[in-house]
Design a protein around this motif. Structure first.
Motif, PDB file in Angstrom:
ATOM      1  N   VAL A 257      71.866 140.920  -7.770  1.00  0.00           N
ATOM      2  CA  VAL A 257      71.556 139.868  -6.807  1.00  0.00           C
ATOM      3  C   VAL A 257      70.044 139.803  -6.645  1.00  0.00           C
ATOM      4  O   VAL A 257      69.393 140.829  -6.398  1.00  0.00           O
ATOM      5  CB  VAL A 257      72.221 140.141  -5.434  1.00  0.00           C
ATOM      6  N   LYS A 258      69.504 138.608  -6.794  1.00  0.00           N
ATOM      7  CA  LYS A 258      68.082 138.369  -6.555  1.00  0.00           C
ATOM      8  C   LYS A 258      67.972 137.495  -5.325  1.00  0.00           C
ATOM      9  O   LYS A 258      67.842 136.280  -5.407  1.00  0.00           O
ATOM     10  CB  LYS A 258      67.435 137.715  -7.778  1.00  0.00           C
ATOM     11  N   GLY A 259      68.103 138.133  -4.166  1.00  0.00           N
ATOM     12  CA  GLY A 259      68.090 137.449  -2.884  1.00  0.00           C
ATOM     13  C   GLY A 259      68.700 138.366  -1.844  1.00  0.00           C
ATOM     14  O   GLY A 259      69.228 139.436  -2.161  1.00  0.00           O
ATOM     15  N   ASP A 260      68.636 137.962  -0.591  1.00  0.00           N
ATOM     16  CA  ASP A 260      69.190 138.770   0.497  1.00  0.00           C
ATOM     17  C   ASP A 260      70.717 138.780   0.442  1.00  0.00           C
ATOM     18  O   ASP A 260      71.335 137.833  -0.032  1.00  0.00           O
ATOM     19  CB  ASP A 260      68.750 138.222   1.857  1.00  0.00           C
ATOM     20  N   VAL A 261      71.302 139.870   0.953  1.00  0.00           N
ATOM     21  CA  VAL A 261      72.758 139.988   1.062  1.00  0.00           C
ATOM     22  C   VAL A 261      73.082 140.217   2.535  1.00  0.00           C
ATOM     23  O   VAL A 261      72.615 141.183   3.131  1.00  0.00           O
ATOM     24  CB  VAL A 261      73.308 141.143   0.209  1.00  0.00           C
ATOM     25  N   ASN A 262      73.869 139.310   3.123  1.00  0.00           N
ATOM     26  CA  ASN A 262      74.305 139.400   4.518  1.00  0.00           C
ATOM     27  C   ASN A 262      75.819 139.453   4.547  1.00  0.00           C
ATOM     28  O   ASN A 262      76.480 138.493   4.140  1.00  0.00           O
ATOM     29  CB  ASN A 262      73.849 138.167   5.313  1.00  0.00           C
ATOM     30  N   THR A 263      76.384 140.568   5.012  1.00  0.00           N
ATOM     31  CA  THR A 263      77.835 140.681   5.091  1.00  0.00           C
ATOM     32  C   THR A 263      78.243 141.265   6.432  1.00  0.00           C
ATOM     33  O   THR A 263      77.438 141.874   7.128  1.00  0.00           O
ATOM     34  CB  THR A 263      78.421 141.587   3.990  1.00  0.00           C
ATOM     35  N   GLU A 264      79.499 141.066   6.756  1.00  0.00           N
ATOM     36  CA  GLU A 264      80.091 141.729   7.917  1.00  0.00           C
ATOM     37  C   GLU A 264      81.057 142.766   7.378  1.00  0.00           C
ATOM     38  O   GLU A 264      81.729 142.539   6.381  1.00  0.00           O
ATOM     39  CB  GLU A 264      80.806 140.710   8.797  1.00  0.00           C
ATOM     40  N   GLY A 265      81.114 143.910   8.022  1.00  0.00           N
ATOM     41  CA  GLY A 265      81.984 144.978   7.555  1.00  0.00           C
ATOM     42  C   GLY A 265      81.269 145.837   6.537  1.00  0.00           C
ATOM     43  O   GLY A 265      80.042 145.907   6.489  1.00  0.00           O
ATOM     44  N   LEU A 266      82.054 146.491   5.684  1.00  0.00           N
ATOM     45  CA  LEU A 266      81.533 147.433   4.702  1.00  0.00           C
ATOM     46  C   LEU A 266      81.050 146.721   3.451  1.00  0.00           C
ATOM     47  O   LEU A 266      81.766 145.907   2.875  1.00  0.00           O
ATOM     48  CB  LEU A 266      82.625 148.442   4.327  1.00  0.00           C
TER      49      LEU A 266
END
Length: 127
Positions: free
Chosen positions: A41-50
């Protein structure tokens, strides 16, 4: 308390995403579900949970999640609202902000470590 094995075992299942090793994402990922990244991934990663970052994976951007287990490479700051586990084969070039941090022997972190309640909406801007 969850062990790294428990977190890893629960990483995939119903209502979770998987980014395969053969996939490269150029841009940010925004997910309201937990997941696993085995690609790049070339960019931010925003997730909820694990969020699990596999051993062949790399993220060139900031990472925001509730919990994190990383075996891969992260080139950016990490903001975890609960627990981050940095495995013995992981490489992080950036600051790690987490309420609970577990660093396995052999892990490499090139950056500051902060106990923080930062979430994806409120990153630590005191840099």
């Amino acid at each position: 308390m969850n062990t790294i094995t428990d977190l890893f075992r629960n990483a995939l299942g119903k209502g979770r995403f998987l980014l395969p090793r053969q996939v490269v994402v150029q841009g940010s990922i925004e997910a309201t579900i937990p997941g696993r990244i085995d690609g790049n991934v070339k960019g931010d990663v925003n997730t909820e949970g694990l969020l699990v970052i596999g051993p062949q994976a790399s993220v060139k951007g900031n990472v925001y999640a509730t919990d994190l287990v990383t075996y891969g490479k992260i080139y950016g700051d990490i903001y975890i609202s609960n627990k981050a586990v940095i495995s013995n084969v992981a490489y992080v070039k950036g600051d790690v902000n987490a309420l609970i941090l577990e660093v396995k022997e052999g892990a490499v972190i090139e950056g500051a470590i902060r106990k923080s309640l930062a979430t994806k909406h409120e990153p630590d801007t005191a840099k």
